[in-house]
Design a protein around this motif. Structure first.
Motif, PDB file in Angstrom:
ATOM      1  N   MET A  69       7.193  -9.250   6.684  1.00 37.27           N
ATOM      2  CA  MET A  69       7.372 -10.232   5.654  1.00 37.27           C
ATOM      3  C   MET A  69       6.364 -10.037   4.522  1.00 37.27           C
ATOM      4  SD  MET A  69       7.258 -14.397   5.527  1.00 37.27           S
ATOM      5  CE  MET A  69       6.691 -14.588   7.133  1.00 37.27           C
ATOM      6  N   LEU A  70       5.116  -9.803   4.820  1.00 36.99           N
ATOM      7  CA  LEU A  70       4.112  -9.610   3.780  1.00 36.99           C
ATOM      8  C   LEU A  70       4.067  -8.148   3.360  1.00 36.99           C
ATOM      9  CD1 LEU A  70       1.177 -11.730   5.220  1.00 36.99           C
ATOM     10  CD2 LEU A  70       2.725 -12.361   3.376  1.00 36.99           C
ATOM     11  N   LEU A  71       4.043  -7.907   2.060  1.00 32.83           N
ATOM     12  CA  LEU A  71       3.921  -6.548   1.556  1.00 32.83           C
ATOM     13  C   LEU A  71       2.460  -6.114   1.586  1.00 32.83           C
ATOM     14  CD1 LEU A  71       5.351  -4.133   0.321  1.00 32.83           C
ATOM     15  CD2 LEU A  71       5.006  -5.186  -1.920  1.00 32.83           C
ATOM     16  N   TYR A  72       1.571  -6.970   1.057  1.00 30.46           N
ATOM     17  CA  TYR A  72       0.136  -6.752   1.127  1.00 30.46           C
ATOM     18  C   TYR A  72      -0.587  -8.040   0.780  1.00 30.46           C
ATOM     19  CZ  TYR A  72       0.404  -6.190  -3.965  1.00 30.46           C
ATOM     20  OH  TYR A  72       0.634  -6.374  -5.295  1.00 30.46           O
ATOM     21  N   VAL A  73      -1.897  -8.050   1.070  1.00 28.69           N
ATOM     22  CA  VAL A  73      -2.773  -9.185   0.786  1.00 28.69           C
ATOM     23  C   VAL A  73      -3.947  -8.659  -0.028  1.00 28.69           C
ATOM     24  CG1 VAL A  73      -4.327 -10.891   1.819  1.00 28.69           C
ATOM     25  CG2 VAL A  73      -2.135 -10.386   2.910  1.00 28.69           C
ATOM     26  N   THR A  74      -4.390  -9.423  -1.029  1.00 26.17           N
ATOM     27  CA  THR A  74      -5.584  -9.057  -1.780  1.00 26.17           C
ATOM     28  C   THR A  74      -6.633 -10.152  -1.619  1.00 26.17           C
ATOM     29  OG1 THR A  74      -4.854 -10.081  -3.853  1.00 26.17           O
ATOM     30  CG2 THR A  74      -4.270  -7.773  -3.503  1.00 26.17           C
ATOM     31  N   LEU A  75      -7.888  -9.719  -1.550  1.00 26.23           N
ATOM     32  CA  LEU A  75      -9.023 -10.632  -1.475  1.00 26.23           C
ATOM     33  C   LEU A  75     -10.025 -10.232  -2.544  1.00 26.23           C
ATOM     34  CD1 LEU A  75      -9.514 -10.676   2.392  1.00 26.23           C
ATOM     35  CD2 LEU A  75      -8.569 -12.507   0.984  1.00 26.23           C
ATOM     36  N   GLY A  76     -10.517 -11.199  -3.281  1.00 22.49           N
ATOM     37  CA  GLY A  76     -11.482 -10.925  -4.332  1.00 22.49           C
ATOM     38  C   GLY A  76     -12.866 -10.648  -3.775  1.00 22.49           C
ATOM     39  N   ALA A  77     -13.588  -9.767  -4.462  1.00 23.97           N
ATOM     40  CA  ALA A  77     -14.951  -9.413  -4.064  1.00 23.97           C
ATOM     41  C   ALA A  77     -15.840  -9.327  -5.297  1.00 23.97           C
ATOM     42  CB  ALA A  77     -14.963  -8.086  -3.326  1.00 23.97           C
ATOM     43  N   THR A  78     -17.065  -9.778  -5.160  1.00 23.73           N
ATOM     44  CA  THR A  78     -18.042  -9.692  -6.237  1.00 23.73           C
ATOM     45  C   THR A  78     -18.776  -8.364  -6.195  1.00 23.73           C
ATOM     46  OG1 THR A  78     -18.315 -12.078  -6.140  1.00 23.73           O
ATOM     47  CG2 THR A  78     -20.051 -10.846  -7.235  1.00 23.73           C
ATOM     48  N   LEU A  95     -10.689  -1.499  -2.727  1.00 24.74           N
ATOM     49  CA  LEU A  95     -10.726  -0.822  -1.431  1.00 24.74           C
ATOM     50  C   LEU A  95      -9.413  -1.149  -0.730  1.00 24.74           C
ATOM     51  CD1 LEU A  95     -14.289  -1.995  -0.321  1.00 24.74           C
ATOM     52  CD2 LEU A  95     -13.694   0.106  -1.540  1.00 24.74           C
ATOM     53  N   GLY A  96      -8.763  -0.147  -0.142  1.00 28.08           N
ATOM     54  CA  GLY A  96      -7.498  -0.369   0.551  1.00 28.08           C
ATOM     55  C   GLY A  96      -7.612  -0.058   2.026  1.00 28.08           C
ATOM     56  N   TYR A  97      -7.026  -0.925   2.864  1.00 22.98           N
ATOM     57  CA  TYR A  97      -7.111  -0.795   4.320  1.00 22.98           C
ATOM     58  C   TYR A  97      -5.718  -0.782   4.950  1.00 22.98           C
ATOM     59  CZ  TYR A  97     -12.056  -1.790   3.772  1.00 22.98           C
ATOM     60  OH  TYR A  97     -13.377  -1.728   3.418  1.00 22.98           O
ATOM     61  N   ALA A  98      -5.597  -0.033   6.055  1.00 25.73           N
ATOM     62  CA  ALA A  98      -4.322   0.070   6.758  1.00 25.73           C
ATOM     63  C   ALA A  98      -4.550   0.483   8.205  1.00 25.73           C
ATOM     64  CB  ALA A  98      -3.432   1.111   6.080  1.00 25.73           C
ATOM     65  N   TYR A  99      -3.535   0.248   9.036  1.00 20.24           N
ATOM     66  CA  TYR A  99      -3.512   0.814  10.382  1.00 20.24           C
ATOM     67  C   TYR A  99      -3.213   2.306  10.250  1.00 20.24           C
ATOM     68  CZ  TYR A  99      -3.321  -3.856  12.444  1.00 20.24           C
ATOM     69  OH  TYR A  99      -3.610  -5.141  12.830  1.00 20.24           O
ATOM     70  N   ASP A 119       0.412   3.057   9.618  1.00 17.77           N
ATOM     71  CA  ASP A 119       1.073   2.490   8.444  1.00 17.77           C
ATOM     72  C   ASP A 119       1.077   3.499   7.305  1.00 17.77           C
ATOM     73  OD1 ASP A 119       2.370   0.642   6.833  1.00 17.77           O
ATOM     74  OD2 ASP A 119       0.964  -0.967   7.279  1.00 17.77           O
ATOM     75  N   THR A 120       2.139   3.517   6.531  1.00 17.65           N
ATOM     76  CA  THR A 120       2.249   4.459   5.412  1.00 17.65           C
ATOM     77  C   THR A 120       1.606   3.943   4.137  1.00 17.65           C
ATOM     78  OG1 THR A 120       4.411   3.560   4.808  1.00 17.65           O
ATOM     79  CG2 THR A 120       4.382   5.459   6.307  1.00 17.65           C
ATOM     80  N   ARG A 121       1.181   2.685   4.119  1.00 12.04           N
ATOM     81  CA  ARG A 121       0.554   2.140   2.917  1.00 12.04           C
ATOM     82  C   ARG A 121      -0.510   1.118   3.282  1.00 12.04           C
ATOM     83  NH1 ARG A 121       5.132  -0.824  -0.258  1.00 12.04           N
ATOM     84  NH2 ARG A 121       3.430  -1.040  -1.730  1.00 12.04           N
ATOM     85  N   CYS A 122      -1.401   0.880   2.355  1.00 13.16           N
ATOM     86  CA  CYS A 122      -2.435  -0.132   2.558  1.00 13.16           C
ATOM     87  C   CYS A 122      -1.806  -1.516   2.479  1.00 13.16           C
ATOM     88  CB  CYS A 122      -3.534   0.009   1.508  1.00 13.16           C
ATOM     89  SG  CYS A 122      -4.491   1.522   1.683  1.00 13.16           S
ATOM     90  N   ARG A 123      -2.185  -2.378   3.410  1.00  7.81           N
ATOM     91  CA  ARG A 123      -1.648  -3.739   3.458  1.00  7.81           C
ATOM     92  C   ARG A 123      -2.700  -4.778   3.112  1.00  7.81           C
ATOM     93  NH1 ARG A 123       3.912  -3.341   3.719  1.00  7.81           N
ATOM     94  NH2 ARG A 123       4.391  -1.547   5.002  1.00  7.81           N
ATOM     95  N   LEU A 124      -3.973  -4.380   3.126  1.00  7.69           N
ATOM     96  CA  LEU A 124      -5.066  -5.282   2.765  1.00  7.69           C
ATOM     97  C   LEU A 124      -5.901  -4.606   1.691  1.00  7.69           C
ATOM     98  CD1 LEU A 124      -6.726  -7.892   3.227  1.00  7.69           C
ATOM     99  CD2 LEU A 124      -8.018  -6.619   4.938  1.00  7.69           C
TER     100      LEU A 124
END
Length: 127
Positions: free
Chosen positions: A1-10, A38-42, A45-50
């Motif tokens: 259901m989720l394509l990816y999630v982004t989180l802000g960083a200082t 920065l991108g993270y994945a299992y 996985d073929t793409r970064c999801r976080l």
């Protein structure tokens, strides 16, 4: 259901240390390192999801009240390892590893990253 999630960083360097350590306990690896993200994945996985990134609008990163990213953990031991790695790398405790009342096998922990984003690791297996 989720394509990816982004989180802000200082501070991406600081956030990278936190996320590299905490996510490794769940089998998630950093795949992308750029000046602003920065991108993270299992591994499978073929793409970064976080994505952890500096806000596009140039304003300081902040967290949303009531917002949380929940990550699937393969075991209860991984939940505990995630919690310990998060705290050892600048995170703050929001709830120690343990069973929660959501259902019989809902084993979770809750932390805040160095910018205040709330994260949870959950194992829903009987162990």
């Amino acid at each position: 259901m989720l394509l990816y999630v982004t989180l802000g960083a200082t501070d991406l360097e600081r956030s990278g240390r936190f996320y590299d350590a905490a996510l490794a306990t769940l089998g998630i690896e950093r795949r992308v390192t750029e000046d602003d993200e920065l991108g993270y994945a299992y591994p499978s996985d073929t793409r970064c999801r976080l994505w952890v990134l500096t806000p596009y609008d140039g304003k300081p990163a902040s967290f949303g009240n009531g917002s949380m990213v929940t990550l699937e953990a393969p075991s209860r031991a991984a939940v505990a390892s995630f919690h310990a790695a998060a705290l050892a790398n600048g995170g703050a405790d929001e709830g120690a590893p343990g069973l929660r009342p959501f259902h019989e096998h809902f084993y979770a922990c809750y932390v805040r990253d160095p910018d205040g984003n709330k994260l949870s690791a959950v194992c829903e297996r009987a162990e």
